[in-house]
Motif scaffolding. Structure first.
Motif, PDB file in Angstrom:
ATOM      1  N   GLY A 165       0.787  -1.227   0.000  1.00 12.19           N
ATOM      2  CA  GLY A 165       0.000   0.000   0.000  1.00 12.19           C
ATOM      3  C   GLY A 165       0.816   1.273   0.000  1.00 12.19           C
ATOM      4  O   GLY A 165       0.316   2.333   0.354  1.00 12.19           O
ATOM      5  N   LYS A 166       2.073   1.178  -0.419  1.00 11.24           N
ATOM      6  CA  LYS A 166       2.961   2.347  -0.404  1.00 11.24           C
ATOM      7  C   LYS A 166       2.449   3.459  -1.321  1.00 11.24           C
ATOM      8  O   LYS A 166       2.442   4.633  -0.936  1.00 11.24           O
ATOM      9  N   SER A 167       2.033   3.103  -2.512  1.00 11.17           N
ATOM     10  CA  SER A 167       1.523   4.103  -3.447  1.00 11.17           C
ATOM     11  C   SER A 167       0.227   4.725  -2.938  1.00 11.17           C
ATOM     12  O   SER A 167      -0.012   5.920  -3.111  1.00 11.17           O
ATOM     13  N   THR A 168      -0.605   3.916  -2.307  1.00 12.60           N
ATOM     14  CA  THR A 168      -1.851   4.432  -1.745  1.00 12.60           C
ATOM     15  C   THR A 168      -1.568   5.429  -0.637  1.00 12.60           C
ATOM     16  O   THR A 168      -2.219   6.477  -0.542  1.00 12.60           O
ATOM     17  N   VAL A 169      -0.584   5.120   0.214  1.00 16.32           N
ATOM     18  CA  VAL A 169      -0.191   6.059   1.274  1.00 16.32           C
ATOM     19  C   VAL A 169       0.325   7.363   0.657  1.00 16.32           C
ATOM     20  O   VAL A 169      -0.017   8.461   1.114  1.00 16.32           O
ATOM     21  N   ASN A 174      -2.702   9.379  -0.789  1.00 17.65           N
ATOM     22  CA  ASN A 174      -3.564   9.920   0.270  1.00 17.65           C
ATOM     23  C   ASN A 174      -2.877  11.040   1.051  1.00 17.65           C
ATOM     24  O   ASN A 174      -3.508  12.038   1.418  1.00 17.65           O
ATOM     25  N   LEU A 175      -1.579  10.878   1.311  1.00 15.93           N
ATOM     26  CA  LEU A 175      -0.835  11.914   2.014  1.00 15.93           C
ATOM     27  C   LEU A 175      -0.756  13.182   1.168  1.00 15.93           C
ATOM     28  O   LEU A 175      -0.916  14.299   1.688  1.00 15.93           O
ATOM     29  N   ALA A 189      -2.585  18.732   0.209  1.00 20.58           N
ATOM     30  CA  ALA A 189      -3.137  19.703  -0.731  1.00 20.58           C
ATOM     31  C   ALA A 189      -4.413  20.335  -0.184  1.00 20.58           C
ATOM     32  O   ALA A 189      -4.677  21.516  -0.406  1.00 20.58           O
ATOM     33  N   ARG A 190      -5.211  19.556   0.545  1.00 19.44           N
ATOM     34  CA  ARG A 190      -6.458  20.089   1.105  1.00 19.44           C
ATOM     35  C   ARG A 190      -6.197  21.146   2.176  1.00 19.44           C
ATOM     36  O   ARG A 190      -7.049  21.996   2.434  1.00 19.44           O
ATOM     37  N   GLY A 233      -5.282  19.325  -7.769  1.00 19.29           N
ATOM     38  CA  GLY A 233      -4.345  20.304  -7.247  1.00 19.29           C
ATOM     39  C   GLY A 233      -2.963  19.754  -6.950  1.00 19.29           C
ATOM     40  O   GLY A 233      -2.138  20.457  -6.363  1.00 19.29           O
ATOM     41  N   VAL A 234      -2.683  18.501  -7.345  1.00 16.93           N
ATOM     42  CA  VAL A 234      -1.388  17.859  -7.100  1.00 16.93           C
ATOM     43  C   VAL A 234      -0.686  17.618  -8.432  1.00 16.93           C
ATOM     44  O   VAL A 234      -1.267  17.036  -9.356  1.00 16.93           O
TER      45      VAL A 234
END
Length: 228
Positions: free
Chosen positions: A106-110, A113-114, A119-120, A161-162
């Motif tokens: 799940g490295k790419s998912t982390v 999400n981070l 960005a938010r 926005g990323v």
């Protein structure tokens, strides 16, 4: 007013916001008892920013003659030093690597999400997908617009926005990647030095699993990984 604000402390730095220089743009109305000021934090992702804002408002509101308090929360991300960063990506303030000892955890998912969470909060964020063997960031981000090559370098894709760059943008689904250290190193340098990142607060880097010594078919629409 500044003395009253010394009761507000940054829990990570262990000092009050006045001595840290966080209090900015102090304005006191000549009539009406209205006081306004800003608290400039070192990151927009501060988990206690609302708590600090409330503490500051209460501390100033308790002063005699004050009838209204306006507290504006801002941030100015500090840049981390480093000769390689200054040479390749001088406009990026901080690089955050995301690594794992093996694939499929799940490295790419982390990473995604981070990046979205930062960005938010208002931070300027980019993602560099350095996992050339199984680049899944384009799929996770649902990117429609591809990076654009220019004379000055590659303009990264952007979603939510990323900004992001990935080998997944440059490979066909039936392409195979059989790379070793020097080729991977050159690709990472290219992604750093030849991509027009612009001003970023954080660049998150999704690293290859483990040592990266693998050979596996690579598909932008697949996240499967196999060990050589």
């Amino acid at each position: 007013m500044l003395d009253a604000l010394r009761v507000v402390h940054d829990p990570d730095l262990g000092r009050d916001i006045v001595s840290l220089g966080f209090v900015k743009d102090v304005r006191v109305a000549q009539e009406g008892g209205t006081v306004a000021f800003s608290i400039e934090l070192t990151t927009p992702a501060c988990p206690v920013r609302e708590q600090m804002q409330q503490q500051a408002r209460r501390a100033v509101a308790a002063l005699p003659g004050v009838t209204a308090v306006e507290v504006r929360m801002t941030s100015r991300v500090r840049s981390s030093p480093g000769p390689v960063k200054e040479q390749l990506i001088p406009t990026v303030k901080n690089v955050v690597p995301v690594a794992s000892g093996k694939g499929g955890v799940g490295k790419s998912t982390v990473t995604v999400n981070l990046a979205l969470a930062l960005a938010r909060t208002g931070a300027r964020v980019g993602i560099m997908d350095a996992d050339v063997y199984g680049p899944s960031v384009p799929t996770l981000m649902g990117v429609a617009d591809l990076p654009k090559p220019t004379a000055e370098g590659i303009v990264p894709a952007e979603q939510y926005g990323v900004k992001l760059i990935s080998m997944g943008f440059f490979l066909r689904e039936d392409d195979a990647i059989i790379w070793r250290g020097p080729m991977l190193h050159k690709t990472v340098q290219h992604f750093l030095g030849n991509v027009q990142w612009g001003e970023l607060d954080y660049l998150l880097v999704d690293l290859p699993p483990g040592t990266g010594r693998r050979s596996t078919p690579c598909s932008p629409s697949s996240t499967r990984r196999s060990w050589a």
